[in-house]
Enzyme design. Structure first.
Site, PDB file in Angstrom:
ATOM      1  N   GLY A 129       0.766  -1.234   0.000  1.00 39.20           N
ATOM      2  CA  GLY A 129       0.000   0.000   0.000  1.00 39.20           C
ATOM      3  C   GLY A 129       0.798   1.285   0.000  1.00 39.20           C
ATOM      4  CD  GLU A 189       0.822  -9.077   1.950  1.00 42.47           C
ATOM      5  OE1 GLU A 189       0.659 -10.165   2.512  1.00 42.47           O
ATOM      6  OE2 GLU A 189      -0.122  -8.323   1.642  1.00 42.47           O
ATOM      7  N   PRO A 190       4.788  -5.124  -0.804  1.00 44.46           N
ATOM      8  CG  PRO A 190       7.024  -4.592  -1.227  1.00 44.46           C
ATOM      9  CD  PRO A 190       6.154  -5.489  -0.391  1.00 44.46           C
ATOM     10  N   GLY A 191       3.615  -3.608  -3.776  1.00 45.47           N
ATOM     11  CA  GLY A 191       3.364  -3.811  -5.202  1.00 45.47           C
ATOM     12  C   GLY A 191       3.703  -2.537  -5.940  1.00 45.47           C
ATOM     13  NE  ARG A 192      -0.680   1.956  -5.727  1.00 45.86           N
ATOM     14  CZ  ARG A 192      -1.762   1.960  -6.504  1.00 45.86           C
ATOM     15  NH1 ARG A 192      -1.788   2.664  -7.603  1.00 45.86           N
ATOM     16  NH2 ARG A 192      -2.825   1.255  -6.169  1.00 45.86           N
ATOM     17  NE  ARG A 200      -2.912   2.947 -11.633  1.00 47.01           N
ATOM     18  CZ  ARG A 200      -3.293   3.993 -10.859  1.00 47.01           C
ATOM     19  NH1 ARG A 200      -3.895   4.465 -10.852  1.00 47.01           N
ATOM     20  NH2 ARG A 200      -2.996   4.684  -9.992  1.00 47.01           N
ATOM     21  CE1 TYR A 218      -9.289   1.364  -8.745  1.00 48.29           C
ATOM     22  CE2 TYR A 218      -7.269   1.514 -10.031  1.00 48.29           C
ATOM     23  CZ  TYR A 218      -8.142   0.781  -9.251  1.00 48.29           C
ATOM     24  OH  TYR A 218      -7.858  -0.519  -8.977  1.00 48.29           O
ATOM     25  CB  CYS A 257     -16.748   1.937 -28.983  1.00 53.58           C
ATOM     26  SG  CYS A 257     -15.994   1.617 -30.563  1.00 53.58           S
ATOM     27  CD  GLU A 258     -17.280   1.480 -23.047  1.00 57.41           C
ATOM     28  OE1 GLU A 258     -17.958   2.262 -22.345  1.00 57.41           O
ATOM     29  OE2 GLU A 258     -17.656   0.332 -23.345  1.00 57.41           O
TER      30      GLU A 258
END
Ligand code: PLP
Length: 399
Positions: free
Chosen positions: A225, A259-262, A298, A302, A326-327
């Site tokens: 996180g 538990e680092p990801g980002r 992303r 978000y 197409c959005e």
């Protein structure tokens, strides 16, 4: 500095580019922050699951935090030892639990009393002892985006303190369970240290009260996180992060797991896309590029901000950078000051190394991008671009 034009010419676009040296720096910085205490950094594979990326972290001594059996198998295949693999997640199928136990991972992170019963039943069938940790929901507001907040009772993750205590007692009394860890993860993109400290203190107190019941845990898993820079965020220095956690542990003899990801991957990744053309109506200027929301979700998902880089000079004006899907939600930046751009100019979307490729889809029958690693000035392909034949492979026999 990475030569994006050279990479775009060599590998075409849209393209993900990862700076492996930057990943090493971030990993070493975090590992170093916990020195003086036994620690294991388990890379959150969901942030970037490319086998070469996982292998790179394996070579630095990392473990893996996985949220599906598929991720567990990726981690193993990429060279992470089973005893450094954790399996988390709010719902696990029986076959996933069984396979994780067969592989002999470090522990299964259990997120409910019902799940504890499933793990026990499966371990009993297999006549083995399952190592587990319990994910505690400390009911702390992490002050991040509500979609990536996980440590409040309104979120689906983990169990409250009283349930956790019951689960540890049940596990201790079971022949087939060995409670060895405790876990919390209050959210992602955290930029405020206070909630981390408070959560850590609550969970450390629980560890001490379990110890009084002769349940002695070996692993204190603080989740991931840690925030990164997308815009002008003020970040938590890794050293302060580690100190805040270590302060709550006092004399406890326990190994810290992160538990680092980002933190390890976001800023090391770039999404490289090419301008197709510009379009202007009476209200707005659009820059249409060859990458789209299926490649990097992303912003659409978000409303996430990503810094944009181009290589043109000259007078700027505001424009939206949009893809061909197409959005209306298919965009990378809104009202971004940009010079006049032409066909074949590059647009780089920065900080795209985490939750970029892993969230990519084939929406609109678009093949997923190629992925490239840059390390010590050399570049190499680490995933081929998907072709039309790859996309129809599992269907074509049925027509
Ligand atoms: C997503 C997740 C992580 C990684 O989060 P980052 O914000 O990428 O560091 C770690 N642990 C768990 C349990 C997660 O769900």
């Amino acid at each position: 500095m990475i030569d994006f034009q050279k990479l775009a010419d060599k590998y075409q676009t849209p393209l993900y580019v990862y700076d492996f040296n930057k990943m090493s720096e971030s990993f070493n910085e975090l590992k170093e922050a916990f020195k003086g205490r036994k620690s294991l950094m388990c890379f959150a594979v969901k942030s970037n699951s490319n086998l070469s990326v996982i292998k790179h972290f394996a070579s630095l001594g990392a473990g893996a935090d996985c949220v599906s059996i598929g991720e567990v198998k990726r981690a193993k295949l990429a060279g992470i030892e089973a005893y450094k693999i954790i399996f988390s997640g709010v719902g696990k199928r029986d076959d996933e639990i069984k396979e994780a136990l067969e592989i002999g991972i470090l522990y299964i992170n259990v997120e409910s009393e019902a799940e504890l019963k499933r793990v026990e039943a499966i371990a009993k069938q297999m006549q083995i002892v399952a190592r587990i940790s319990v994910r505690v929901n400390p009911n702390i507001d992490p002050k991040t985006h509500p979609y990536i907040s996980t440590g409040l009772h309104g979120n689906k993750f983990g169990v409250d303190l009283a349930s956790a205590k019951r689960m540890y007692i049940d596990a201790k009394n079971s022949e087939f369970l060995d409670p060895i860890g405790i876990h919390f993860h209050i959210g992602s993109q955290l930029t405020d240290l206070v909630p981390i400290y408070e959560a850590s203190e609550i969970v450390a107190d629980l560890v001490r009260s379990l110890s009084a019941l002769d349940i002695n845990l070996k692993f204190f898993d603080v989740g991931g996180g840690l925030g990164v820079k997308y815009d002008d965020e003020i970040l938590i220095p890794p050293y302060d992060y580690a100190q805040a956690i270590l302060t709550t542990l006092k004399a406890l003899d326990i190994t810290v797991i992160g538990e680092p990801g980002r933190f390890l991957t976001a800023n090391a990744g770039y999404f490289v896309t090419t301008v197709l053309y510009e379009k202007q109506n009476d209200e707005k200027r659009f820059v249409i590029v060859d990458g789209a929301m299926n490649d990097l979700l992303r912003p659409s998902l978000y409303k996430a901000y990503h810094k944009i880089t181009t290589f043109k000079d000259g007078k700027t004006s505001k424009a939206d950078i949009v893809g061909p899907v197409c959005e209306s939600g298919d965009y990378f930046a809104k009202d971004c000051e940009l010079p006049k751009l032409e066909h074949n100019d590059l647009v780089i979307v920065e900080s795209a190394g985490a939750y970029g490729f892993t969230m990519a889809s084939n929406y609109n029958t678009r093949g997923r991008s190629a992925e490239v690693a840059v390390e010590d000035g050399e570049d190499r392909l680490i995933r081929k671009r998907e072709k039309f034949d790859d996309l129809i492979e599992l269907e074509k026999e049925f027509i």
